[in-house]
Each structure stands twice: as C-alpha cells, then as structure tokens.
Scaffold this motif. Structure first.
Motif, PDB file in Angstrom:
ATOM      1  N   SER A 153       0.836  -1.181   0.000  1.00 47.09           N
ATOM      2  CA  SER A 153       0.000   0.000   0.000  1.00 47.09           C
ATOM      3  C   SER A 153       0.883   1.248   0.000  1.00 47.09           C
ATOM      4  CB  SER A 153      -0.933  -0.020   1.214  1.00 47.09           C
ATOM      5  OG  SER A 153      -0.226   0.324   2.383  1.00 47.09           O
ATOM      6  N   VAL A 154       0.264   2.370  -0.256  1.00 45.28           N
ATOM      7  CA  VAL A 154       0.994   3.629  -0.329  1.00 45.28           C
ATOM      8  C   VAL A 154       1.579   3.971   1.041  1.00 45.28           C
ATOM      9  CG1 VAL A 154       0.792   6.092  -0.782  1.00 45.28           C
ATOM     10  CG2 VAL A 154      -0.393   4.476  -2.250  1.00 45.28           C
ATOM     11  N   ALA A 155       0.825   3.698   2.096  1.00 40.95           N
ATOM     12  CA  ALA A 155       1.311   4.000   3.450  1.00 40.95           C
ATOM     13  C   ALA A 155       2.573   3.200   3.761  1.00 40.95           C
ATOM     14  CB  ALA A 155       0.223   3.709   4.481  1.00 40.95           C
ATOM     15  N   GLU A 156       2.608   1.935   3.384  1.00 42.92           N
ATOM     16  CA  GLU A 156       3.803   1.107   3.602  1.00 42.92           C
ATOM     17  C   GLU A 156       4.979   1.636   2.803  1.00 42.92           C
ATOM     18  OE1 GLU A 156       2.352  -2.705   2.446  1.00 42.92           O
ATOM     19  OE2 GLU A 156       1.437  -3.118   4.402  1.00 42.92           O
ATOM     20  N   LEU A 157       4.709   2.019   1.568  1.00 46.15           N
ATOM     21  CA  LEU A 157       5.775   2.575   0.721  1.00 46.15           C
ATOM     22  C   LEU A 157       6.296   3.879   1.318  1.00 46.15           C
ATOM     23  CD1 LEU A 157       4.247   1.957  -2.831  1.00 46.15           C
ATOM     24  CD2 LEU A 157       6.157   0.727  -1.786  1.00 46.15           C
ATOM     25  N   LYS A 158       5.388   4.712   1.821  1.00 49.48           N
ATOM     26  CA  LYS A 158       5.786   5.980   2.440  1.00 49.48           C
ATOM     27  C   LYS A 158       6.622   5.726   3.692  1.00 49.48           C
ATOM     28  CE  LYS A 158       4.007  10.155   4.644  1.00 49.48           C
ATOM     29  NZ  LYS A 158       4.934  10.053   5.732  1.00 49.48           N
ATOM     30  N   ASN A 159       6.213   4.780   4.520  1.00 53.95           N
ATOM     31  CA  ASN A 159       6.983   4.458   5.730  1.00 53.95           C
ATOM     32  C   ASN A 159       8.378   3.969   5.368  1.00 53.95           C
ATOM     33  OD1 ASN A 159       4.868   5.196   7.367  1.00 53.95           O
ATOM     34  ND2 ASN A 159       4.087   3.111   7.622  1.00 53.95           N
ATOM     35  N   ARG A 160       8.455   3.130   4.347  1.00 55.38           N
ATOM     36  CA  ARG A 160       9.758   2.632   3.902  1.00 55.38           C
ATOM     37  C   ARG A 160      10.608   3.783   3.377  1.00 55.38           C
ATOM     38  NH1 ARG A 160      14.073  -0.085   4.549  1.00 55.38           N
ATOM     39  NH2 ARG A 160      15.077  -0.808   2.660  1.00 55.38           N
ATOM     40  N   ARG A 161       9.988   4.677   2.612  1.00 53.95           N
ATOM     41  CA  ARG A 161      10.704   5.840   2.078  1.00 53.95           C
ATOM     42  C   ARG A 161      11.228   6.725   3.208  1.00 53.95           C
ATOM     43  NH1 ARG A 161       7.376  10.569  -0.276  1.00 53.95           N
ATOM     44  NH2 ARG A 161       7.105  10.713   1.954  1.00 53.95           N
ATOM     45  N   ASP A 162      10.387   6.969   4.206  1.00 52.61           N
ATOM     46  CA  ASP A 162      10.805   7.810   5.330  1.00 52.61           C
ATOM     47  C   ASP A 162      11.978   7.183   6.086  1.00 52.61           C
ATOM     48  OD1 ASP A 162       8.842   9.575   4.616  1.00 52.61           O
ATOM     49  OD2 ASP A 162       7.433   8.975   6.201  1.00 52.61           O
ATOM     50  N   ALA A 163      11.932   5.856   6.280  1.00 50.69           N
ATOM     51  CA  ALA A 163      13.031   5.162   6.959  1.00 50.69           C
ATOM     52  C   ALA A 163      14.317   5.267   6.136  1.00 50.69           C
ATOM     53  CB  ALA A 163      12.664   3.697   7.202  1.00 50.69           C
ATOM     54  N   LEU A 164      14.199   5.109   4.830  1.00 43.94           N
ATOM     55  CA  LEU A 164      15.382   5.213   3.963  1.00 43.94           C
ATOM     56  C   LEU A 164      15.941   6.632   3.953  1.00 43.94           C
ATOM     57  CD1 LEU A 164      14.321   2.996   0.922  1.00 43.94           C
ATOM     58  CD2 LEU A 164      16.159   2.527   2.555  1.00 43.94           C
ATOM     59  N   LEU A 165      15.071   7.617   3.948  1.00 45.96           N
ATOM     60  CA  LEU A 165      15.535   9.009   3.972  1.00 45.96           C
ATOM     61  C   LEU A 165      16.269   9.314   5.272  1.00 45.96           C
ATOM     62  CD1 LEU A 165      12.513  10.887   2.343  1.00 45.96           C
ATOM     63  CD2 LEU A 165      14.823  10.650   1.405  1.00 45.96           C
ATOM     64  N   ALA A 166      15.755   8.788   6.394  1.00 46.58           N
ATOM     65  CA  ALA A 166      16.434   9.003   7.680  1.00 46.58           C
ATOM     66  C   ALA A 166      17.803   8.323   7.673  1.00 46.58           C
ATOM     67  CB  ALA A 166      15.575   8.462   8.820  1.00 46.58           C
ATOM     68  N   GLU A 167      17.863   7.099   7.128  1.00 40.16           N
ATOM     69  CA  GLU A 167      19.143   6.387   7.054  1.00 40.16           C
ATOM     70  C   GLU A 167      20.113   7.132   6.138  1.00 40.16           C
ATOM     71  OE1 GLU A 167      21.051   2.048   5.792  1.00 40.16           O
ATOM     72  OE2 GLU A 167      18.873   2.296   5.736  1.00 40.16           O
ATOM     73  N   LEU A 168      19.619   7.631   5.020  1.00 38.73           N
ATOM     74  CA  LEU A 168      20.456   8.373   4.077  1.00 38.73           C
ATOM     75  C   LEU A 168      21.015   9.639   4.722  1.00 38.73           C
ATOM     76  CD1 LEU A 168      21.526   8.580   1.155  1.00 38.73           C
ATOM     77  CD2 LEU A 168      19.443   9.851   0.604  1.00 38.73           C
ATOM     78  N   LYS A 169      20.189  10.334   5.475  1.00 39.00           N
ATOM     79  CA  LYS A 169      20.648  11.546   6.152  1.00 39.00           C
ATOM     80  C   LYS A 169      21.777  11.213   7.139  1.00 39.00           C
ATOM     81  CE  LYS A 169      18.848  15.486   8.725  1.00 39.00           C
ATOM     82  NZ  LYS A 169      17.658  16.086   9.352  1.00 39.00           N
ATOM     83  N   GLY A 170      21.609  10.145   7.910  1.00 35.57           N
ATOM     84  CA  GLY A 170      22.662   9.723   8.845  1.00 35.57           C
ATOM     85  C   GLY A 170      23.943   9.333   8.123  1.00 35.57           C
ATOM     86  N   LEU A 171      23.800   8.598   7.022  1.00 36.73           N
ATOM     87  CA  LEU A 171      24.975   8.188   6.247  1.00 36.73           C
ATOM     88  C   LEU A 171      25.699   9.400   5.657  1.00 36.73           C
ATOM     89  CD1 LEU A 171      23.660   5.020   4.392  1.00 36.73           C
ATOM     90  CD2 LEU A 171      25.485   5.105   6.101  1.00 36.73           C
TER      91      LEU A 171
END
Length: 188
Positions: free
Chosen positions: A1-19
């Motif tokens: 679903s879109v919500a799952e995709l959004k949650n995954r995107r948000d987690a990846l963006l947070a990881e990318l920012k830390g990296l």
C-alpha cells in the motif's frame, strides 16, 4: 500500500541523512590523517640523523668477565656513561620511536576511515536507487489505485473522479454545476 511505501521511504531518507553526516565526518577525518601523516613523516625525516647518532653512541654493557677483572669499575663506568647518554640522547630516541608508533596507528586509522567512506558511499547509492524505485511505485500506486477513486466517489461532493499525476504534482479539476450556482446566487 501507499502507506507502507511511504513508511519505507521515510526510513530510507532518515538512514540516508545519517549516512551523509557520517560521510562528511569520514572525509574530514581522512583529510586530518593525511595531513598528520605528511607532517609526521617530515618530522621523522628531520629526526632520523639525530636518532641514528643517538642509537649508535649508546654505551654497551661490559662483558661480565671484564667487569670481574676490573673489580666492578667497568660496570660503574658503564652506568655513568648510560646515565649521561639517557640525559642527552634518550629523549630523541623516545620521541622518534613514539612518532613512528603514532604514524603507524594514524596510517591504520586512515585506511579504516577510507574503507568506511567507501562502504557508506556504496550504501548511499543503494538507498538512492531504492528511493527512486519507491517513488516510481508510489506514483504508479496512486495513479492506478481504484481504491482512492472509489473512496472519493463515495463522497456526495464528487460527481466524477479522474486521477492523474504529472511530474509529481497531484492535480484535480472541479466542474461546477452553473445552474445550481446561479440558484444560490453564486454566479459571476
């Protein structure tokens, strides 16, 4: 679903920012260690002649038979010479050898930082590729999701629902019933 995709995107963006923060730190560390190794190498070169001279003039302990034959005088002379050598030359030897150890450790740390930077760079690229894929999936999901259209049609406000996206910008078109607007005094 879109919500799952959004949650995954948000987690990846947070990881990318830390990296990306880690990459900046690693780059600064790499520059520091390179500069420190360069300066340390120059200092080592400057101290090399003095170090070799100090090592070569260090007194050697007398053979035990020599010490016995001289009734301990050679041992006393050795101790006096060693004391004098330590006073004059030992600091140079210690400084040179500690600098060698520091440079060795800094060299290892430089390699570690370079390896971390390389690994984190690869991970950043993988995350960027995954984010691009997620973005495409989200757009396709929103564009072709009949559930969204059905939910909107259930609301009496909408007479017709057409979903589309153009360059990541949601769009909608509102068609007004001009007769009903005129009856309610909302005409222009």
């Amino acid at each position: 679903s879109v919500a799952e995709l959004k949650n995954r995107r948000d987690a990846l963006l947070a990881e990318l920012k830390g990296l990306e923060r880690n990459l900046l730190d690693e780059q600064l560390n790499i520059e520091y260690y390179k500069q420190h190794l360069k300066e340390g190498g120059q200092m080592l070169g400057d101290l090399k002649d003095e170090y070799e001279k100090a090592k070569s003039c260090k007194p050697s302990e007398p053979f035990f038979l020599t010490n016995i034959v001289t009734l301990g005088n050679s041992k006393k002379n050795y101790n006096r010479d060693l004391y004098e050598w330590k006073r004059l030359h030992h600091p140079v030897v210690v400084q040179y050898e500690e600098l060698q150890v520091d440079l060795h450790i800094d060299g290892q740390e430089l390699e570690k930082q370079q390896k971390l930077k390389e690994e984190n760079s690869k991970r950043c690229e993988a995350i960027r590729r995954e984010l691009k894929m997620l973005q495409t999936k989200m757009l396709e999901s929103v564009k072709s999701n009949p559930e969204i259209q059905a939910k909107m049609l259930q609301d009496k406000v909408f007479a017709q629902v057409l979903l589309s996206r153009d360059e990541y910008t949601p769009e909608y078109q509102v068609d007004f019933d001009r007769e009903k607007l005129a009856v309610n005094g909302l005409n222009s």
